[in-house]
Design a protein around this motif. Sequence first.
Motif, short mmCIF file in Angstrom:
data_model
loop_
_atom_site.label_atom_id
_atom_site.label_comp_id
_atom_site.label_asym_id
_atom_site.label_seq_id
_atom_site.Cartn_x
_atom_site.Cartn_y
_atom_site.Cartn_z
N LYS A 32 0.83 -1.20 0.00
CA LYS A 32 0.00 0.00 0.00
C LYS A 32 0.87 1.25 0.00
CE LYS A 32 -3.87 -2.35 0.32
NZ LYS A 32 -4.88 -2.37 -0.76
N ASN A 33 0.28 2.38 -0.39
CA ASN A 33 0.95 3.67 -0.35
C ASN A 33 0.73 4.29 1.03
OD1 ASN A 33 2.32 6.01 -1.29
ND2 ASN A 33 0.34 6.99 -1.71
N VAL A 34 1.81 4.52 1.77
CA VAL A 34 1.71 4.98 3.15
C VAL A 34 2.33 6.36 3.27
CG1 VAL A 34 2.31 4.49 5.55
CG2 VAL A 34 1.79 2.60 3.99
N LEU A 35 1.57 7.29 3.86
CA LEU A 35 2.02 8.65 4.11
C LEU A 35 1.69 9.01 5.55
CD1 LEU A 35 0.01 8.56 1.34
CD2 LEU A 35 1.22 10.68 0.92
N LYS A 43 14.36 9.06 15.60
CA LYS A 43 15.00 7.89 14.99
C LYS A 43 13.97 7.01 14.29
CE LYS A 43 19.05 7.38 18.01
NZ LYS A 43 19.76 6.49 18.96
N LEU A 44 12.80 6.91 14.90
CA LEU A 44 11.76 6.05 14.32
C LEU A 44 11.20 6.65 13.03
CD1 LEU A 44 10.10 3.54 14.42
CD2 LEU A 44 8.63 4.60 16.16
N THR A 45 10.91 7.96 13.03
CA THR A 45 10.40 8.55 11.79
C THR A 45 11.45 8.51 10.69
OG1 THR A 45 11.03 10.79 12.50
CG2 THR A 45 8.78 10.07 12.98
N SER A 46 12.71 8.67 11.05
CA SER A 46 13.78 8.59 10.05
C SER A 46 13.87 7.19 9.46
CB SER A 46 15.12 8.98 10.68
OG SER A 46 15.11 10.34 11.10
N ALA A 47 13.65 6.17 10.32
CA ALA A 47 13.65 4.79 9.83
C ALA A 47 12.48 4.56 8.87
CB ALA A 47 13.57 3.82 11.00
N LEU A 48 11.32 5.12 9.20
CA LEU A 48 10.16 4.97 8.32
C LEU A 48 10.40 5.62 6.96
CD1 LEU A 48 7.25 5.69 10.85
CD2 LEU A 48 8.03 3.46 10.04
N VAL A 49 11.02 6.80 6.97
CA VAL A 49 11.33 7.48 5.70
C VAL A 49 12.28 6.64 4.87
CG1 VAL A 49 12.48 9.49 4.70
CG2 VAL A 49 10.88 9.79 6.61
N SER A 50 13.27 6.03 5.53
CA SER A 50 14.23 5.19 4.80
C SER A 50 13.57 3.95 4.22
CB SER A 50 15.38 4.78 5.73
OG SER A 50 14.95 3.83 6.69
N GLU A 51 12.43 3.57 4.77
CA GLU A 51 11.68 2.41 4.28
C GLU A 51 10.70 2.79 3.17
OE1 GLU A 51 9.93 0.65 7.78
OE2 GLU A 51 11.87 0.64 8.81
N GLY A 52 10.70 4.07 2.77
CA GLY A 52 9.87 4.49 1.66
C GLY A 52 8.54 5.11 2.05
N ILE A 53 8.39 5.51 3.30
CA ILE A 53 7.16 6.14 3.77
C ILE A 53 7.35 7.66 3.77
CG2 ILE A 53 5.62 6.41 5.76
CD1 ILE A 53 6.19 3.47 6.44
N ASP A 54 6.42 8.37 3.16
CA ASP A 54 6.50 9.83 3.01
C ASP A 54 5.92 10.51 4.25
OD1 ASP A 54 6.69 12.37 2.09
OD2 ASP A 54 5.47 12.09 0.29
N ILE A 55 6.73 11.28 4.97
CA ILE A 55 6.30 11.92 6.21
C ILE A 55 6.56 13.42 6.14
CG2 ILE A 55 6.55 11.99 8.73
CD1 ILE A 55 7.58 9.14 8.65
N VAL A 56 5.60 14.22 6.61
CA VAL A 56 5.78 15.66 6.76
C VAL A 56 5.78 15.99 8.24
CG1 VAL A 56 4.75 16.21 4.54
CG2 VAL A 56 3.30 16.15 6.57
N PHE A 57 6.43 17.11 8.61
CA PHE A 57 6.58 17.47 10.01
C PHE A 57 6.00 18.85 10.32
CE2 PHE A 57 9.79 14.34 8.98
CZ PHE A 57 9.64 13.42 10.01
N GLU A 58 5.18 19.37 9.41
CA GLU A 58 4.48 20.62 9.64
C GLU A 58 2.99 20.40 9.42
OE1 GLU A 58 6.02 23.87 7.44
OE2 GLU A 58 8.06 23.71 8.25
#
Length: 452
Positions: A32-35, A43-58
């Motif tokens: 699935k496409n996960v955002l 560290k956890l959000t950085s790991a998720l980004v490295s796994e191909g999950i698109d995250i914004v912080f604003e």
Amino acid sequence: MIPLATYQNFYFVGIGGIGMSAIARYFKSIGKNVLGYDKTITKLTSALVSEGIDIVFEDGITTKIENLNSENTLVIYTPAIKKLDILNYFNENGFTVLKRAKVLGMITENTDCIAIAGTHGKTTTSSLVAHLCQEANLPFSCFLGGIAENFKSNFLFNGSEISVVEADEYDRSFLNLSPDWAVITSTDADHLDIYGDKATIEKGFKDFAELVPENNQLFVRKGIEIGRPCKTYAVNEEADYYSDNLHVIDGWMMFDFHNGNETVEFAWQIPGIHNVENATAAIALLYNFGVDFETLQKGIKSFKGIKRRYTLHTFDSGKVYIDDYAHHPTELNAVIGSIKTFYPNKKLLVAFQPHLFSRTRDFADGFAESLDKADELILLDIYPARELQENFEGITSDWLLEKVKLEKKEVSTLGDAFNKIKEKDFDVLLTVGAGNIDTLYDGIVSWLSNDE
């Protein structure tokens, strides 16, 4: 309710939470496409980004959000977050918006679900159950509340027939599950901002216990009253399943597990009587699930524990460093008690970060009593998480420190804590708390390694 398989996009509001990230990883693993959104980079959000999950912080409505379609996008949020523009946008534009616990229940409802509940011990116990399932080559997936050292993750997918889940009592989330097997490790007062008093949280656990269909598939720490028949377990006292003869040989914690008239010896590397109790529950459940004792012995011996659950480092200088997630007086008593058992007569420095103004207020006397067992204390500012300080006038670390009887004690910001630690004379250092005190970890390990 529309089946989960119908959706292609999954947007997580508060994706950096330990429970949220496990579900995010699940949907990513099935294509699935996960955002998602989170307020801070960790560290956890950085790991998720490295796994191909698109995250914004604003907190804002981006083009990617505007391009999402309500028909093929499911929005998942954690009740720990406050009002956000992102969440308001989804609610106002016809998206299906569900709590994390509801989605976890939907994922696992058609599996043979093993749910581990309790105010303390559930992360270690659920992670151990998952590890034992892996040792037994069972077709399982797991959703954990911590990073298991054996998996280096809080999620693992080895099949969909069995699910191992950490059943979170916060916001009564565990009542969304359909457990076929369950453990209740403890029902101490906690989350009083949700439950109000101890009797109400105990009622929550009784309601959870009623979800388990068979009495012999419900394992409860002896002494906990849940209002229905179950199997009991304990340490150093007889129960349906119990362990005793605890002793240490060459750094291994040894114990005897009793199953009726049968006694089996186990060895593992995880210290503390409370952790033997967690192991006893896991062994009892998996044995009844059909796993033989030889496999269980192998699995117990190879279990490496949970990140930030008594993470231990020893150095050639003789110093010992332990990092732990404890954030309740009962948990603090357990970890400090273990340190005192394994390192008697050693000077213990504790750096503790209280978690939540409400918890600090509700258990202030218990925290003070636990922290009095240290030789010296650095008390960090309270980590607010979902709370606003203006709603808790007078509840500060300075206020808590006044209740601590130690002579050597002080309050510190997180930014100053590392330099204060380096100035102290100690044999054993414990950094402890559930907030962002873990950001000190790498620097402390590097400093103590170079100080040898």
